[in-house]
Design an enzyme around this catalytic site. Structure first.
Site, short mmCIF file in Angstrom:
data_model
loop_
_atom_site.label_atom_id
_atom_site.label_comp_id
_atom_site.label_asym_id
_atom_site.label_seq_id
_atom_site.Cartn_x
_atom_site.Cartn_y
_atom_site.Cartn_z
N ASP A 188 1.00 -1.24 0.01
CA ASP A 188 0.08 -0.20 -0.17
C ASP A 188 0.84 1.19 0.02
OD1 ASP A 188 -2.79 0.09 -0.15
OD2 ASP A 188 -3.17 0.65 1.69
N ARG A 219 -22.62 8.13 6.61
CA ARG A 219 -23.93 8.24 6.14
C ARG A 219 -24.85 8.51 7.12
NH1 ARG A 219 -23.24 2.28 3.63
NH2 ARG A 219 -21.96 2.30 5.62
N GLU A 243 -8.80 -2.03 -6.49
CA GLU A 243 -7.60 -2.39 -5.97
C GLU A 243 -7.35 -3.61 -6.37
OE1 GLU A 243 -9.04 -0.62 -2.42
OE2 GLU A 243 -7.04 -0.19 -1.90
#
Lengths: 308, 305
Positions: free
Chosen positions: A56, A193, A294
């Site tokens: 990463d 959210r 990814e």
């Protein structure tokens, strides 16, 4: 996995690579050990199967020292490799390449700013396809305000709070990583959210959390336009980036001086897996929403590493 | 016998703290106490301790739920067969501990490790009545257990290497550093701290310095977290006397002869934080009241009351 400054691309796993990953455990004590265990388990069960490590951190290895060196005594870098590494590299790399396709221009002619917002979040300045700077640092705690992580803050506050509340290192670690961010401000939820539900009528604190979250992103975009000396497109990706027209609208409000003019209608409808430009035709800087992938990058890297 | 379950015997303070530490580290725990009331109080206190961890940002409420789900309580000693490790935290008296060890030895699978949290009693003596003494060991945790990253392990004469190695592995699993000794009551910490407390009490008794002065001097002078008198209050003044007498009986070393004032305090009910008064006075929240240091003459009045 965390590749420290040892890996600038994905690699075929060998004993040497495993040792290097082991040496990077100090940077990612929660991620590297379980990943190594997985590698070893596969070796045991399927000894003939080749394995590839994808880091990463690898994409950001193109950063220059002025971007990755902290203004601390230089000894910490020399002795302990304490520097900015950056994360979400696989995602930033994927959306940058995809943006070039959508813009119909070669990647090596573009200045891009990618905004990856999931539970954690980071912004990356990309010049000609290479990472120039990114908001996450030595650990994924730096940079943006996140679900439960504080991101950038005055480091003196850590000392002050630890002293005032007599906190231990692990308590302080938890405070910064698990009790802060939009959860810490809103005291409602770490999930955007929940804060956006009925926005802006939910509560003042929910709005404040969203504003702080968005303001930090805006600040990084401004900074990276300066670092890149211009910008062709800003790309939004991952859970929040792909699905939150509210955050995108707060961030891009009054950005016309920088050349960004959001098309409010397109912004509203581009979510849930949709891809596309959300600016007006006369916007100098394009704003793209691109669902990250990814897994695709990992698969492509794997093929490339095996054939190398 | 599950590879995961740890049994903790005794729901008093040490038991509660141990349950919290072990469950937080990710193990399943069964807390056993013969008294239903003590068991329930103990479990409630564990929950309160976790709540105050949340208030200090040490835990999230999700983590607390996960920890609580790993803790079970029972009054049935036979439940101890479910653990691969049983740790007792009973009162610091040989008879009580020896009796429990005998019972555990008879009920548990011979592979189960039986550990004592005793600070001052020889593990060899505690295990004297056991048929399988090779699986017995002393693991002395320091209060507050969830915060102190140390456990002292003492091997008895018959403790096997395997038992010792497993105890060390367990200690590391719950994030404690290990120091080990051979059959040594008092280990290192208790052996060394008790004479300091005892001397501090004598300095107070002589009228050389006040409680506050003694604790301030030792705290700042040697970089300690707490002065010796505040520490005695935390341990419990009666427990300090117990420890001293045990170690005096063990070593016949004069430095373990309890200062007169200590015994006087125990008789007058000045037992430390748990009775809200000791060398200092404490509020119902357990926090020390300011300027509440004990004056020796106060105690003679208290006795007359």
């Amino acid at each position: 996995m965390h590749g420290g400054d040892k890996f600038s691309s994905s690699v075929l796993i060998t004993e040497e690579v495993k040792n290097a990953i082991r040496e990077c455990i100090v940077f990612a004590p929660l991620h590297n050990p379980p990943n190594l265990k997985g590698v070893e388990a596969v070796e045991e069960i399927l000894p003939k199967v080749k394995q590839v490590a994808v880091f990463d951190t690898a994409f950001h290895q193109t950063m220059k020292p002025e971007a990755y060196i902290y203004a601390l005594p230089y000894m910490f870098y020399e002795k302990h490799r304490i520097r900015r590494y950056g994360f979400h590299g696989t995602s930033h790399r994927y959306v940058a390449a995809r943006a070039a396709q959508l813009l119909g221009k070669p990647l090596n002619e573009l200045k891009l700013i990618t905004v990856h917002l999931g539970n954690g979040g980071s912004v990356c300045a990309i010049n000609k396809g290479k990472s120039v700077d990114t908001s996450m640092g030595h650990t994924p705690l730096e940079g943006l305000a996140m679900g439960t992580r504080c991101g950038d803050l005055d480091p003196a506050l850590i000392l002050h709070i630890m002293k005032e509340y007599e906190l231990t290192i692990s308590e302080m670690d938890n405070l910064l990583n698990k009790h802060s961010g939009v959860l810490g401000i809103s005291q409602i939820s770490s999930d955007l959210r929940d804060l956006e539900d009925d926005w802006p009528n939910k509560s003042d604190r929910a709005n404040l959390a969203l504003d702080v979250y968005s303001h930090r992103i805006k600040k990084y975009i401004g900074a990276y336009i300066a670092v890149l000396n211009g910008c062709d497109a800003i790309i939004w990706t991952a859970g929040v980036g792909e699905n939150s027209p509210i955050v995108r609208s707060i961030v891009h409000k009054e950005m016309d001086w920088l050349g960004v003019k959001l098309d409010l209608e397109k912004n509203e409808v581009t979510w849930r897996g949709a891809e596309g430009d959300i600016t007006t035709p006369d916007s100098k800087v394009k704003v793209l929403v691109i669902p990250t992938n990814e897994e695709l990058v990992i698969a492509q890297d794997t093929i490339e590493s095996i054939n190398r | 016998m599950s590879q995961k379950v740890v049994v903790i015997y005794g729901a008093a303070t040490m038991g509660q703290e141990l349950v919290q530490a072990v469950a937080t580290a990710g193990c399943e725990v069964i807390l056993i106490d013969h008294s239903e009331e003590k068991l329930n109080t103990g479990l409630k206190k564990v929950e309160t301790a976790l709540d105050s961890e949340i208030a200090r940002w040490g835990l999230t409420s999700g983590e607390k739920r996960a920890i609580m789900s790993r803790i079970k309580g029972t009054t049935d000693i036979r439940e101890s067969v479910k653990g691969w490790l049983v740790i007792e935290t009973l009162k610091e008296t040989l008879d009580v501990k020896r009796q429990l060890f005998k019972e555990l030895d008879a009920t548990c699978n011979p592979a189960t490790i039986i550990a004592s949290n005793s600070a001052t009693i020889s593990i060899t003596e505690i295990a004297a009545g056991c048929k399988y003494p090779e699986r017995t060991i002393a693991m002395h945790f320091q209060s507050p257990i969830p915060k102190v990253p140390l456990v002292e392990i003492s091997r008895g004469l018959k403790t096997s290497d395997e038992t010792f190695a497993t105890a060390v592995r367990f200690a590391k699993m719950i994030n404690k550093n290990v120091v080990s000794v051979y059959d040594c009551p008092g280990f290192i910490t208790t052996r060394i701290i008790l004479p300091m407390i005892n001397q501090a009490v004598k300095v107070l008794e002589e009228g050389t310095a006040s409680c506050e002065q003694i604790d301030t001097a030792m705290k700042l002078g040697f970089g300690l977290n707490a002065g010796p008198l505040a520490l005695a209050d935390k341990i419990g003044v009666d427990t300090v006397v117990f420890y001293l007498e045990n170690l005096y009986g063990e070593t016949f070393d004069q430095s373990y002869l309890p200062a007169k004032l200590l015994k006087k305090m125990v008789r007058a009910g000045y037992k430390g934080v748990k009775t809200s008064k000791g060398f200092y006075k404490y509020g119902s929240d357990g926090l020390r009241l300011s300027a509440s240091g004990l004056r020796v003459e106060q105690l003679s009045q208290a006795q007359h009351q």
